[in-house]
Motif scaffolding. Structure first.
Motif, PDB file in Angstrom:
ATOM      1  N   THR A 185       1.248   9.548   8.919  1.00 49.95           N
ATOM      2  CA  THR A 185       0.580  10.409   7.931  1.00 49.95           C
ATOM      3  C   THR A 185       1.579  11.302   7.184  1.00 49.95           C
ATOM      4  N   GLY A 186       1.529  11.248   5.869  1.00 54.81           N
ATOM      5  CA  GLY A 186       2.475  12.003   5.034  1.00 54.81           C
ATOM      6  C   GLY A 186       3.534  11.088   4.453  1.00 54.81           C
ATOM      7  N   GLU A 187       3.694   9.909   5.082  1.00 57.59           N
ATOM      8  CA  GLU A 187       4.730   8.971   4.628  1.00 57.59           C
ATOM      9  C   GLU A 187       4.129   7.614   4.279  1.00 57.59           C
ATOM     10  N   GLU A 188       3.135   7.651   3.381  1.00 60.00           N
ATOM     11  CA  GLU A 188       2.432   6.416   3.036  1.00 60.00           C
ATOM     12  C   GLU A 188       2.967   5.770   1.763  1.00 60.00           C
ATOM     13  N   GLY A 189       4.110   6.271   1.230  1.00 60.08           N
ATOM     14  CA  GLY A 189       4.618   5.759  -0.045  1.00 60.08           C
ATOM     15  C   GLY A 189       5.016   4.293   0.007  1.00 60.08           C
ATOM     16  N   GLU A 190       5.810   3.942   1.015  1.00 62.43           N
ATOM     17  CA  GLU A 190       6.346   2.578   1.063  1.00 62.43           C
ATOM     18  C   GLU A 190       5.238   1.551   1.294  1.00 62.43           C
ATOM     19  N   ILE A 191       4.326   1.855   2.190  1.00 63.70           N
ATOM     20  CA  ILE A 191       3.266   0.878   2.478  1.00 63.70           C
ATOM     21  C   ILE A 191       2.350   0.720   1.255  1.00 63.70           C
ATOM     22  N   ALA A 192       2.158   1.803   0.513  1.00 66.26           N
ATOM     23  CA  ALA A 192       1.308   1.710  -0.686  1.00 66.26           C
ATOM     24  C   ALA A 192       1.928   0.750  -1.699  1.00 66.26           C
ATOM     25  N   LYS A 193       3.245   0.880  -1.880  1.00 66.46           N
ATOM     26  CA  LYS A 193       3.905   0.007  -2.861  1.00 66.46           C
ATOM     27  C   LYS A 193       3.887  -1.446  -2.390  1.00 66.46           C
ATOM     28  N   PHE A 194       4.064  -1.643  -1.080  1.00 59.23           N
ATOM     29  CA  PHE A 194       4.004  -2.996  -0.530  1.00 59.23           C
ATOM     30  C   PHE A 194       2.625  -3.615  -0.772  1.00 59.23           C
ATOM     31  N   LEU A 195       1.585  -2.848  -0.459  1.00 53.60           N
ATOM     32  CA  LEU A 195       0.219  -3.366  -0.625  1.00 53.60           C
ATOM     33  C   LEU A 195      -0.082  -3.650  -2.096  1.00 53.60           C
ATOM     34  N   ALA A 196       0.398  -2.769  -2.968  1.00 56.28           N
ATOM     35  CA  ALA A 196       0.151  -2.957  -4.398  1.00 56.28           C
ATOM     36  C   ALA A 196       0.756  -4.283  -4.864  1.00 56.28           C
ATOM     37  N   GLU A 197       1.976  -4.547  -4.390  1.00 58.66           N
ATOM     38  CA  GLU A 197       2.631  -5.789  -4.786  1.00 58.66           C
ATOM     39  C   GLU A 197       1.904  -7.013  -4.238  1.00 58.66           C
ATOM     40  N   GLU A 198       1.485  -6.896  -2.973  1.00 57.54           N
ATOM     41  CA  GLU A 198       0.774  -7.997  -2.324  1.00 57.54           C
ATOM     42  C   GLU A 198      -0.517  -8.322  -3.092  1.00 57.54           C
ATOM     43  N   GLU A 228     -19.837  -6.337 -14.872  1.00 59.11           N
ATOM     44  CA  GLU A 228     -19.178  -5.074 -14.537  1.00 59.11           C
ATOM     45  C   GLU A 228     -19.537  -4.658 -13.109  1.00 59.11           C
ATOM     46  N   GLY A 229     -18.654  -3.934 -12.476  1.00 59.18           N
ATOM     47  CA  GLY A 229     -19.015  -3.309 -11.206  1.00 59.18           C
ATOM     48  C   GLY A 229     -18.497  -4.030  -9.985  1.00 59.18           C
ATOM     49  N   ILE A 230     -18.590  -3.329  -8.858  1.00 60.85           N
ATOM     50  CA  ILE A 230     -18.067  -3.810  -7.582  1.00 60.85           C
ATOM     51  C   ILE A 230     -19.235  -4.096  -6.644  1.00 60.85           C
ATOM     52  N   ALA A 231     -19.310  -5.310  -6.155  1.00 58.52           N
ATOM     53  CA  ALA A 231     -20.377  -5.669  -5.223  1.00 58.52           C
ATOM     54  C   ALA A 231     -20.046  -5.185  -3.811  1.00 58.52           C
ATOM     55  N   LEU A 232     -18.756  -5.263  -3.450  1.00 54.57           N
ATOM     56  CA  LEU A 232     -18.359  -4.892  -2.079  1.00 54.57           C
ATOM     57  C   LEU A 232     -16.935  -4.352  -2.101  1.00 54.57           C
ATOM     58  N   ALA A 233     -16.736  -3.234  -1.401  1.00 53.94           N
ATOM     59  CA  ALA A 233     -15.388  -2.665  -1.273  1.00 53.94           C
ATOM     60  C   ALA A 233     -14.979  -2.669   0.194  1.00 53.94           C
ATOM     61  N   PHE A 234     -13.726  -3.051   0.449  1.00 52.29           N
ATOM     62  CA  PHE A 234     -13.155  -2.921   1.793  1.00 52.29           C
ATOM     63  C   PHE A 234     -12.382  -1.614   1.833  1.00 52.29           C
ATOM     64  N   HIS A 235     -12.767  -0.745   2.731  1.00 53.89           N
ATOM     65  CA  HIS A 235     -12.115   0.562   2.828  1.00 53.89           C
ATOM     66  C   HIS A 235     -11.300   0.632   4.121  1.00 53.89           C
ATOM     67  N   GLY A 236     -10.022   1.007   3.985  1.00 48.54           N
ATOM     68  CA  GLY A 236      -9.191   1.191   5.180  1.00 48.54           C
ATOM     69  C   GLY A 236      -8.154   2.254   4.923  1.00 48.54           C
ATOM     70  N   HIS A 237      -7.577   2.816   6.004  1.00 45.27           N
ATOM     71  CA  HIS A 237      -6.526   3.818   5.796  1.00 45.27           C
ATOM     72  C   HIS A 237      -5.161   3.234   6.105  1.00 45.27           C
ATOM     73  N   THR A 238      -4.174   3.709   5.327  1.00 41.09           N
ATOM     74  CA  THR A 238      -2.827   3.147   5.446  1.00 41.09           C
ATOM     75  C   THR A 238      -1.949   3.974   6.385  1.00 41.09           C
ATOM     76  N   ASP A 239      -2.378   5.181   6.738  1.00 44.69           N
ATOM     77  CA  ASP A 239      -1.544   6.016   7.609  1.00 44.69           C
ATOM     78  C   ASP A 239      -1.825   5.743   9.080  1.00 44.69           C
ATOM     79  N   THR A 240      -0.877   6.145   9.904  1.00 42.12           N
ATOM     80  CA  THR A 240      -1.033   6.027  11.356  1.00 42.12           C
ATOM     81  C   THR A 240      -0.651   7.354  12.000  1.00 42.12           C
ATOM     82  N   VAL A 241      -1.035   7.521  13.255  1.00 41.73           N
ATOM     83  CA  VAL A 241      -0.526   8.668  14.014  1.00 41.73           C
ATOM     84  C   VAL A 241       0.944   8.386  14.345  1.00 41.73           C
TER      85      VAL A 241
END
Ligand SMILES: [Zn+2]
Length: 396
Positions: free
Chosen positions: A27-40, A69-82
């Motif tokens: 938590t607080g250091e989610e920058g790298e994983i965000a960029k990885f996921l965005a690219e994926e 238009e619109g989203i039928a289903l969203a997958f929600h997850g968190h990228t941070d860990t303890v």
């Protein structure tokens, strides 16, 4: 292609889980994983937005568009860990026949990977979507919930959602709220050899503690699940400066879990009444109550709190997950109510999106040095997610 069963690339789901574990994202250091996921996600053909939350912290929002238009289903997850705490090789993503090990493997990189594998299956199947699908990877779930808070600020819309937290492949239709509280009692310092000159704040707190022990938070019955118990636990106490000084203050931190129908205000009122009563009985009793957690500084989350939530088991998304689970896993999809907190709270209570929590991994292993996730569960979850996405965004 048979409707409801686009083919999941199993190797991809497992590989992606390992890749995500290898990117530390405490938590607080989610920058790298965000960029990885965005690219994926861009690589799979989704339209991707990185929503800045703080300096190098981003929510990742990927959308696979449908005809309408619109989203039928969203997958929600968190990228941070303890943090790793005492874990050995927390980011090596070691594996054996059955499991992938590491910090975040279970909570909840496997859930992220399984939902992306499901989206890939939909893309690969070249099926025409009537409505869109979305991936939401949010920051800060383990601390101040700034990521999901931002989704609410931005007014994210979808017809349904799956919270991909580990549930051991059970289907959670709700979760308890959590209210962290701090009580401080005040006294008057004096030399320990003449305590009658002071007021001992620790003795005052003792009265509070005995009253709290008698408090019986209420239970409710959740349809299709059973009895759900609210709870209260005093987890921390601090008071006094030295053994020979009368302490002038004492603080406790309380973990109060709320059941559906209970609000933060209800729980605060209950404790305020106890403090008021103690004040009436003892003119020297002075105490302060606040919403507070040692790791919470951000005012908006103290104000909002983390609410209990409950979704009707008859909602489409719950039925879709249940049906998909039964056909993929071959056992009865079990409904449950989560004792632990999930950010489905924000989706259900603030955004009005019917949400079920369903994900790979044993929730008991989250945050522990033994954290690991079953590969079999990753595969099942990926297939279930793909089937549910198809139910939600059925072809025109
Ligand atoms: Zn989690």
């Amino acid at each position: 292609m048979r409707s409801g069963s686009p083919e999941v690339d199993v190797e991809y789901a497992l590989r992606l889980t390992k890749e995500l574990v290898r990117i530390p994202s405490v938590t607080g250091e989610e920058g790298e994983i965000a960029k990885f996921l965005a690219e994926e996600l861009s690589g799979l053909g989704l339209k991707v937005e990185l929503r800045r939350i703080q300096s190098d912290r981003f929510n990742v929002i990927g959308v696979l568009k449908g005809e309408e238009e619109g989203i039928a289903l969203a997958f929600h997850g968190h990228t941070d860990t303890v943090p790793p705490f005492g874990m050995e090789n927390p980011f090596s993503a070691r594996e054996d026949e059955e499991y992938i090990y590491g910090r975040g493997s279970c909570d909840q990189k496997a859930g992220l990977a399984a939902s992306i594998a499901a989206l890939k299956a939909i893309v690969d199947s070249e099926v025409e979507l009537r409505k869109g699908l979305a991936f939401l990877g949010v920051v800060d779930e383990e601390r101040e919930h700034r990521g999901s808070y931002a989704l609410v600020e931005d007014g994210f819309k979808a017809d349904a959602a799956i919270c991909t937290e580990p549930t051991g492949l059970e289907i959670a239709v709700g979760c308890k709220g959590t209210l962290p509280l701090k009580i401080t009692t005040f006294g008057k310092a004096a030399h320990g050899s003449a305590p009658w000159r002071g007021v001992n704040a620790v003795y005052k707190m003792a009265k509070v503690l005995l009253a709290l022990e008698e408090l019986k938070p209420r239970s409710v019955t959740v349809p299709g699940v059973g009895e759900v118990r609210g709870s209260i636990n005093v987890g921390l106490i601090r008071g006094g400066e030295a053994y020979n000084v009368v302490p002038d203050s004492c603080s406790i931190w309380i973990d109060r879990r709320l059941v559906p129908g209970e609000t933060q205000e209800d729980a605060l009122r209950e404790i305020r009444e106890i403090l008021d009563e103690l004040g009436r009985l003892d003119p020297n009793f002075r105490a302060e109550l606040s919403v507070d957690r040692p790791d919470w500084e951000w005012e908006p989350i103290k104000k909002r709190g983390l609410k209990p939530c409950l979704v009707n088991p008859e909602e489409d998304v719950v039925k879709w997950v249940r049906e998909a689970h039964e056909s993929v896993a071959g056992d009865r999809g079990k409904l449950k109510f989560s004792s632990g907190y999930f950010e489905m709270d924000f989706l259900v209570n603030d955004l009005g999106i019917p949400t079920a929590a369903y994900g790979p991994g044993d929730p008991e292993l989250a945050h522990t040095p033994e954290e690991r996730v079953s590969k079999r569960q990753i595969v099942i979850a990926s297939r279930v997610y793909a089937a549910v996405a198809m139910s939600a965004a059925r072809t025109a």
